[in-house]
Design a protein around this motif. Structure first.
Motif, PDB file in Angstrom:
ATOM      1  N   ARG A 185      -5.562  -3.434   2.091  1.00  0.00           N
ATOM      2  CA  ARG A 185      -7.020  -2.963   1.500  1.00  0.00           C
ATOM      3  C   ARG A 185      -7.329  -2.183   3.142  1.00  0.00           C
ATOM      4  N   ARG A 186      -7.192  -2.701   4.008  1.00  0.00           N
ATOM      5  CA  ARG A 186      -7.837  -2.310   5.434  1.00  0.00           C
ATOM      6  C   ARG A 186      -6.943  -1.043   5.947  1.00  0.00           C
ATOM      7  N   LEU A 187      -5.724  -0.906   5.716  1.00  0.00           N
ATOM      8  CA  LEU A 187      -5.053   0.216   5.859  1.00  0.00           C
ATOM      9  C   LEU A 187      -5.550   1.393   4.933  1.00  0.00           C
ATOM     10  N   ILE A 188      -5.707   0.958   3.530  1.00  0.00           N
ATOM     11  CA  ILE A 188      -5.997   2.100   2.487  1.00  0.00           C
ATOM     12  C   ILE A 188      -7.620   2.510   3.021  1.00  0.00           C
ATOM     13  N   GLY A 189      -8.408   1.706   3.548  1.00  0.00           N
ATOM     14  CA  GLY A 189      -9.776   2.020   3.718  1.00  0.00           C
ATOM     15  C   GLY A 189      -9.894   2.941   4.844  1.00  0.00           C
ATOM     16  N   GLU A 190      -8.868   3.032   5.833  1.00  0.00           N
ATOM     17  CA  GLU A 190      -9.141   3.502   7.087  1.00  0.00           C
ATOM     18  C   GLU A 190      -7.802   4.573   7.046  1.00  0.00           C
ATOM     19  N   ALA A 191      -7.094   4.875   6.431  1.00  0.00           N
ATOM     20  CA  ALA A 191      -5.981   5.941   6.287  1.00  0.00           C
ATOM     21  C   ALA A 191      -6.619   7.216   6.438  1.00  0.00           C
ATOM     22  N   ARG A 192      -6.040   8.010   7.205  1.00  0.00           N
ATOM     23  CA  ARG A 192      -6.660   9.445   7.388  1.00  0.00           C
ATOM     24  C   ARG A 192      -5.777  10.425   6.505  1.00  0.00           C
TER      25      ARG A 192
ATOM     26  N   GLU B  16       0.358   5.888  13.610  1.00  0.00           N
ATOM     27  CA  GLU B  16      -0.890   5.475  13.277  1.00  0.00           C
ATOM     28  C   GLU B  16      -1.015   4.216  12.502  1.00  0.00           C
ATOM     29  N   ILE B  17       0.036   3.954  11.386  1.00  0.00           N
ATOM     30  CA  ILE B  17       0.157   3.195  10.375  1.00  0.00           C
ATOM     31  C   ILE B  17       0.920   1.802  10.987  1.00  0.00           C
ATOM     32  N   VAL B  18       1.784   2.269  11.946  1.00  0.00           N
ATOM     33  CA  VAL B  18       2.566   1.197  12.352  1.00  0.00           C
ATOM     34  C   VAL B  18       1.699   0.167  13.423  1.00  0.00           C
ATOM     35  N   LYS B  19       0.407   0.549  13.710  1.00  0.00           N
ATOM     36  CA  LYS B  19      -0.550  -0.215  14.337  1.00  0.00           C
ATOM     37  C   LYS B  19      -0.960  -1.235  13.679  1.00  0.00           C
ATOM     38  N   TYR B  20      -0.963  -1.220  12.195  1.00  0.00           N
ATOM     39  CA  TYR B  20      -1.702  -2.236  11.270  1.00  0.00           C
ATOM     40  C   TYR B  20      -0.306  -3.197  11.172  1.00  0.00           C
ATOM     41  N   ARG B  21       0.585  -3.258  11.915  1.00  0.00           N
ATOM     42  CA  ARG B  21       1.739  -4.206  11.847  1.00  0.00           C
ATOM     43  C   ARG B  21       2.137  -4.642  10.537  1.00  0.00           C
ATOM     44  N   PRO B  22       2.612  -3.604   9.613  1.00  0.00           N
ATOM     45  CA  PRO B  22       3.263  -3.902   8.443  1.00  0.00           C
ATOM     46  C   PRO B  22       4.709  -4.767   8.472  1.00  0.00           C
TER      47      PRO B  22
ATOM     48  N   ALA C 161       0.943  -1.035  -0.147  1.00  0.00           N
ATOM     49  CA  ALA C 161      -0.019   0.120   0.003  1.00  0.00           C
ATOM     50  C   ALA C 161       0.701   1.252  -0.109  1.00  0.00           C
ATOM     51  N   VAL C 162       0.519   2.223  -0.873  1.00  0.00           N
ATOM     52  CA  VAL C 162       1.455   3.563  -0.939  1.00  0.00           C
ATOM     53  C   VAL C 162       0.465   4.588  -0.717  1.00  0.00           C
ATOM     54  N   LEU C 163       0.647   5.321   0.462  1.00  0.00           N
ATOM     55  CA  LEU C 163       0.003   6.678   0.819  1.00  0.00           C
ATOM     56  C   LEU C 163       0.786   7.774   0.602  1.00  0.00           C
ATOM     57  N   GLY C 164       0.222   8.728  -0.080  1.00  0.00           N
ATOM     58  CA  GLY C 164       0.600  10.233  -0.387  1.00  0.00           C
ATOM     59  C   GLY C 164       0.191  11.287   0.534  1.00  0.00           C
ATOM     60  N   TYR C 165       1.078  12.082   0.896  1.00  0.00           N
ATOM     61  CA  TYR C 165       0.933  13.378   2.011  1.00  0.00           C
ATOM     62  C   TYR C 165       1.497  14.477   1.194  1.00  0.00           C
ATOM     63  N   PRO C 166       1.020  15.590   1.785  1.00  0.00           N
ATOM     64  CA  PRO C 166       1.512  16.892   1.272  1.00  0.00           C
ATOM     65  C   PRO C 166       2.860  17.015   1.193  1.00  0.00           C
ATOM     66  N   ASP C 167       3.557  16.326   2.342  1.00  0.00           N
ATOM     67  CA  ASP C 167       5.030  16.567   2.422  1.00  0.00           C
ATOM     68  C   ASP C 167       5.613  15.523   3.227  1.00  0.00           C
ATOM     69  N   ILE C 168       6.751  15.423   3.412  1.00  0.00           N
ATOM     70  CA  ILE C 168       7.446  14.226   4.114  1.00  0.00           C
ATOM     71  C   ILE C 168       7.203  14.382   5.616  1.00  0.00           C
ATOM     72  N   ALA C 169       7.286  15.610   5.919  1.00  0.00           N
ATOM     73  CA  ALA C 169       7.110  15.645   7.440  1.00  0.00           C
ATOM     74  C   ALA C 169       5.500  15.362   7.943  1.00  0.00           C
ATOM     75  N   THR C 170       4.650  15.555   7.130  1.00  0.00           N
ATOM     76  CA  THR C 170       3.148  14.904   7.353  1.00  0.00           C
ATOM     77  C   THR C 170       3.346  13.495   7.234  1.00  0.00           C
ATOM     78  N   ALA C 171       3.934  12.931   6.318  1.00  0.00           N
ATOM     79  CA  ALA C 171       4.016  11.450   6.329  1.00  0.00           C
ATOM     80  C   ALA C 171       4.328  10.982   7.567  1.00  0.00           C
ATOM     81  N   GLY C 172       5.494  11.446   7.843  1.00  0.00           N
ATOM     82  CA  GLY C 172       6.484  11.278   9.477  1.00  0.00           C
ATOM     83  C   GLY C 172       5.175  11.484  10.549  1.00  0.00           C
ATOM     84  N   ASP C 173       4.293  12.243  10.393  1.00  0.00           N
ATOM     85  CA  ASP C 173       3.268  12.424  11.487  1.00  0.00           C
ATOM     86  C   ASP C 173       2.366  10.944  11.584  1.00  0.00           C
ATOM     87  N   MET C 174       2.027  10.479  10.233  1.00  0.00           N
ATOM     88  CA  MET C 174       1.251   9.290  10.420  1.00  0.00           C
ATOM     89  C   MET C 174       1.800   8.043  10.906  1.00  0.00           C
TER      90      MET C 174
END
Length: 965
Positions: A339-346, A281-287, A265-278
């Motif tokens: 798919r679960r991550l993609i469906g729930e990503a904010r 949350e994403i680690v909880k999905y245990r990738p 799954a690839v998730l795009g954010y406005p900038d790299i720091a915002t990606a870092g903020d998230m």
């Protein structure tokens, strides 16, 4: 007796102090350079242990080396370097999910041996195709997979180690009973354990409170592994010690089940720091892995063609991305997690990739980070030096903002940020100016401030690459002086004489000492090639290698063929590049262009150009070799092969007057041996037969000339096709005319100059090319394409010519308008109806084509024509033009073929056509297998035009033998 003589007498291995070896081992992948006094390549673990004993007797410093890809300077030092990666590479046993290995085994090679058991090593650094288990233990390696499997310290169960003063023992977790047993036995082992226990017990509070509690703490010694709650684990305490404490002889490591299926799954954010903020949350999905990358890296990947546009187009909208990889026992399980991550990503734009091949192509963009960011176009070169700090993942976004502000304040703009974001580890290469003292002083100020910034976040100066020299001096900022003092105590426990890799971690060299580029200011030589990607400077080209070591891989891709046979550092692209750099420096390697050491290193370069395409920074050793040979032989006689094969176009033109007589001369017993001897050709090689009718003669005299309609193209009559295998050109002519082209052939004999280039006769090559360009110029200016059938010749026109004749607009036109047959036909051949023609083919891409324009058009054309083709990924054929014919190269040439090509052809199903456009490739296949390879033009003509295949060389020989008196 000298140290070198004692090592030579007592060590079963290769002991070297020649200029080339010392130059090759003076570097790793860092900013540093230190020339060793002796290089030892032991044949056995016991021999390596003996080398350490000899060093102790002479009080010589010693350190171990695996893949030599360390980024902090761990793998370069004075004294004796022991390279374990050539011989000590065995997997000794597998017991359940445990493996016993020797230190020099390459990670990818080990995983390949474990594949049948569906087991693997957990940590997987980006250098997985070249790094060794011993090196991973030395650096406490991690990689993207550490998100799921931890650092190397988490995989080590036991180690067999050797101290500098001769104690050899197994270490691991130590129970109280075992500890008491060790003390009861007494001796040096008891002394070490007693001292470690005392160090731990007297500093429990300090060790428990001053170590950052983050997943990516790699800096410093692992004193926390000695804590009671960690079982006095001596093995893990030694992991990451960078050869400063002990020599690792064997390792017992934990293995993990290979995930049966993966998704991305690839998730795009406005900038790299915002990606870092998230990240939290994403680690909880245990990738299995969670990687971050910014727009700078993606832009460079696009420019450097690291990823095709189709791959980049699959990325979601944004300027900072997170890539989350998931695993599962079933495809559905892996897909569902993504798919679960993609469906729930904010707050993210998302993409889900369900094609494994597509996933891998996207993933490789991240793995290629170091290479694509090293030489950004129109911007200063970048360097390591602060490339892997780690902070708590929950604070990553804020750290990235502060770190970017620090970069901007120092004027280090356009520095890409990427890395193992799931564990808070940030990679970057920064445009430090390490060429002059002012730039080095600025570099020092920056890393000191960066270290304070990381420490303020509770982070680690190194989250992956270790301390070495670049961070050893900064450790007090992170740990405080008291803990760093304990590191010194720990060092003295194991290495009281301070001779194990001195100057690293404890009592370190200054971070601005031994810098590679600070004293690298050689005079710029006059050269034949222009080196446009190196600021038109050969000195920059010679220093281009960043030491990643992709050229040391043992499977897949093209480079480096001679390394794969010899396993010699100086016969890798990296080794040759380092030796060339030292030649320009003129210290370790003396003699300049006449240097014997450089000649020996380049002699086994096949000039395959694999490095031009596959090296992360596009080192082009074929070009460097040609340049070197032109200087090396200036004003001196050349080897016979340079006159025979280097001037082949001239001899072929003469042979065309009486090809039958020439063939008789070169194939009559007795006479053929004299011809080979006179021409510098290896006695094992059969000379190719000249065709009874050249293609150009057939084209001139053929009666069925089509009407002058269609788009004009110039079919390039290269020396090899025209004189030896004209059937390919005849087939190409008929194909091009069938699909709407008007074929023209140059009215006078022309040549691309390939054979003169490969033998370093560059003045002649330039004259030949000028004549060619002048003859083609009128057509080129009208936009007429030139179609090349021999990939090596087409590569000259597309790549070498503009670098040899820089600034000539007609040469630039020639480079842009040279096309392959597949590129010309791809859009004109109709798609064959399913299920296809039933023809199966095994295709061997030519190395030069692989490097310069790739095989995509060929694969697409074969598919359109209804031919089911398997494209081999087994490396170079090993003949490589004149290389495999030259006396003294036969063993390497056939050794390369036996690594991949010959076994693949022999294993092909009966009826499978063997496809190889390169004359060298077809010749090599015929010399080692019963196969009858064909050119793409011949196969397509047979399938699409129902033209009978041209007779093979062996069929021609049989026909000739029947009519001979």
């Amino acid at each position: 007796m000298s140290l070198y003589r004692s090592l030579s007498a007592r060590v079963d291995g290769e002991v070297r102090c020649d200029e080339g070896s010392l130059a090759a081992y003076a570097h790793d992948s860092s900013n540093y350079r230190q020339t060793p006094s002796v290089v030892v390549v032991p044949r056995t673990v016991q021999a390596g242990a003996e080398a350490v004993r000899v060093c102790h007797e002479y009080r010589a410093p010693v350190h171990s080396r695996g893949g030599g890809t360390s980024l902090a300077g761990q793998c370069c030092n004075e004294g004796v370097v022991i390279d374990w990666s050539k011989y000590c590479t065995r997997l000794l046993s597998v017991d359940g999910e445990r493996a016993l290995v020797e230190p020099g085994v390459c990670l990818d090679d080990l995983n390949a041996q474990l594949a049948d058991r569906r087991l693997m090593v957990g940590p997987k650094p980006a250098t997985h195709d070249t790094c060794t288990i011993g090196g991973m233990i030395g650096n406490n390696s991690c990689g993207a997979s550490a998100q799921a499997y931890g650092k190397m310290a988490d995989s080590v169960i036991r180690l067999e180690v050797l101290t500098y003063d001769g104690l050899r023992m197994w270490v691991g977790e130590t129970s109280e009973e075992e500890y008491e047993h060790i003390l009861a036995l007494g001796g040096r082992r008891a002394e070490i354990y007693r001292a470690m226990r005392r160090l731990r017990d007297e500093n429990l509070a300090l060790i428990r409170t001053r170590y950052p509690r983050i997943p990516r703490r790699v800096s410093g010694y692992n004193l926390d592994s000695l804590l009671p709650e960690n079982g006095l684990n001596v093995a893990r305490a030694l992991v990451g010690s960078e050869s400063t404490l002990v020599t690792v002889l064997h390792a017992e490591i934990r293995l993990f089940p290979v995930p049966r299926f993966q998704s991305l799954a690839v998730l795009g954010y406005p900038d790299i720091a915002t990606a870092g903020d998230m990240v939290p949350e994403i680690v909880k999905y245990r990738p299995l892995a969670l990687e971050g990358l910014d727009h700078e890296l993606m832009d460079l990947a696009r420019i450097e063609h690291t990823a095709g546009q189709d791959v980049l187009d699959r990325l979601p909208e944004g300027s900072g991305w997170l890539m989350a990889r998931f695993g599962g026992d079933t495809r559905e399980e892996a897909d569902e997690r993504a798919r679960r991550l993609i469906g729930e990503a904010r707050g993210a734009h998302t993409t889900y990739l369900d094609d494994p091949a597509e996933e891998e192509r996207v993933w490789r963009v991240r793995e290629a980070g170091l290479g694509v960011t090293a030489y950004p176009p129109d911007n200063p070169d970048t360097h390591e030096g602060w490339e892997d700090a780690a902070v708590p993942p929950e604070r990553l976004g804020d750290y990235l903002r502060d770190f970017q502000a620090l970069l901007n304040r120092f004027g280090y703009h356009n520095s890409s940020l990427y890395g193992h974001f799931g564990q808070g580890c940030v990679h970057t290469r920064i445009p430090f100016d390490l060429d002059d003292p002012d730039g080095v002083a600025k570099y020092r100020r920056f890393v000191e401030e960066a270290a304070h910034l990381v420490a303020s976040y509770g982070g680690s100066l190194s989250g992956e690459h270790g301390d070495g020299q670049s961070r050893g001096e900064l450790l007090p900022i992170m740990f405080g002086s008291e803990v760093v003092g304990l590191f010194g105590v720990f060092k003295r426990i194991w290495d009281p004489e301070g001779r194990m890799n001195p100057g690293k971690i404890v009592n370190p060299y200054r971070l601005d000492e031994n810098l590679d580029h600070l004293d690298y200011h050689p005079a710029e030589p006059m050269t034949s090639f222009d080196y446009p990607r190196d600021h038109h400077r050969f000195t920059h080209a010679a220093a281009r290698c960043v030491g990643v070591g992709n050229c040391r891989s043992t499977s897949g891709g093209v480079m480096c063929p001679s390394y794969r046979v010899t396993r010699e550092e100086k016969h890798s692209t990296r080794g040759r590049a380092r030796i060339l750099m030292e030649m320009m420096r003129g210290e370790t390697v003396t003699g300049g262009w006449r240097s014997k050491a450089v000649y020996e290193a380049l002699d086994l370069c096949l000039s395959c150009k694999g490095c031009r395409g596959e090296c992360p920074v596009h080192v082009d050793m074929a070009t460097y070799k040609a340049e070197f040979l032109s200087h090396h032989y200036r004003g001196r006689p050349r080897p016979a092969a340079h006159y025979s094969m280097g001037w082949l176009p001239l001899w072929a033109r003469i042979a065309a007057l009486a090809p039958g007589a020439v063939n008789a001369l070169t194939h009559t017993p007795g006479l053929s041996g004299l011809v080979r001897l006179a021409g510098g050709v290896d006695r094992h090689r059969e000379l190719p037969r000249f065709a009874t009718e050249r293609f150009t003669d057939w084209f001139r005299d053929r009666p069925e000339r089509p009407p002058g309609e269609g788009d004009p193209v110039v079919l390039w009559p290269d020396t090899f096709t025209d004189n030896f295998r004209p059937g390919a050109a005849v087939a190409a002519t008929r194909l091009l005319e069938t699909y709407g082209y008007r074929v023209e052939v140059p009215p006078v004999p022309l040549c691309c100059g390939l054979t003169w280039i490969s033998t370093g006769q560059l003045a002649t090559a330039r004259r030949v090319l000028r004549r060619t360009v002048a003859a083609l110029a009128p057509r080129l200016r009208r936009g007429v394409p030139v179609v090349g059938l021999e990939p090596s010749c087409a590569a000259v026109l597309r790549s070498d010519a503009p670098e040899l004749l820089s600034g000539d607009p007609d040469v630039e036109l020639l480079a842009r308008q040279t096309r392959s047959l597949s590129e010309m036909l791809l859009d004109r051949v109709p798609v064959a109806p399913l299920p296809g023609t039933g023809v199966r083919a095994l295709a061997q891409p030519h190395c030069h084509q692989h490097a310069i324009w790739g095989f995509d058009a060929d694969a697409g054309l074969l598919e359109r024509a209804g031919i089911q083709a398997e494209v081999l990924d087994v490396g170079c054929c090993g003949l490589a033009g004149n290389f495999g014919f030259e006396r003294g190269h036969h063993e390497i040439s056939t050794g390369v073929a036996e690594l991949g090509l010959w076994p693949a052809v022999r294993a092909a199903d009966e009826g499978t056509r063997i496809l190889a456009d390169g004359f060298s490739c077809r010749t090599q296949i015929e010399s080692g297998t019963p196969a009858k390879p064909v050119h793409l033009a011949e196969l397509l003509a047979e399938v699409l035009l129902r033209s009978p295949p041209a007779p093979t060389r062996r069929e021609e020989e049989r026909a000739l033998s029947r009519v001979r008196p």
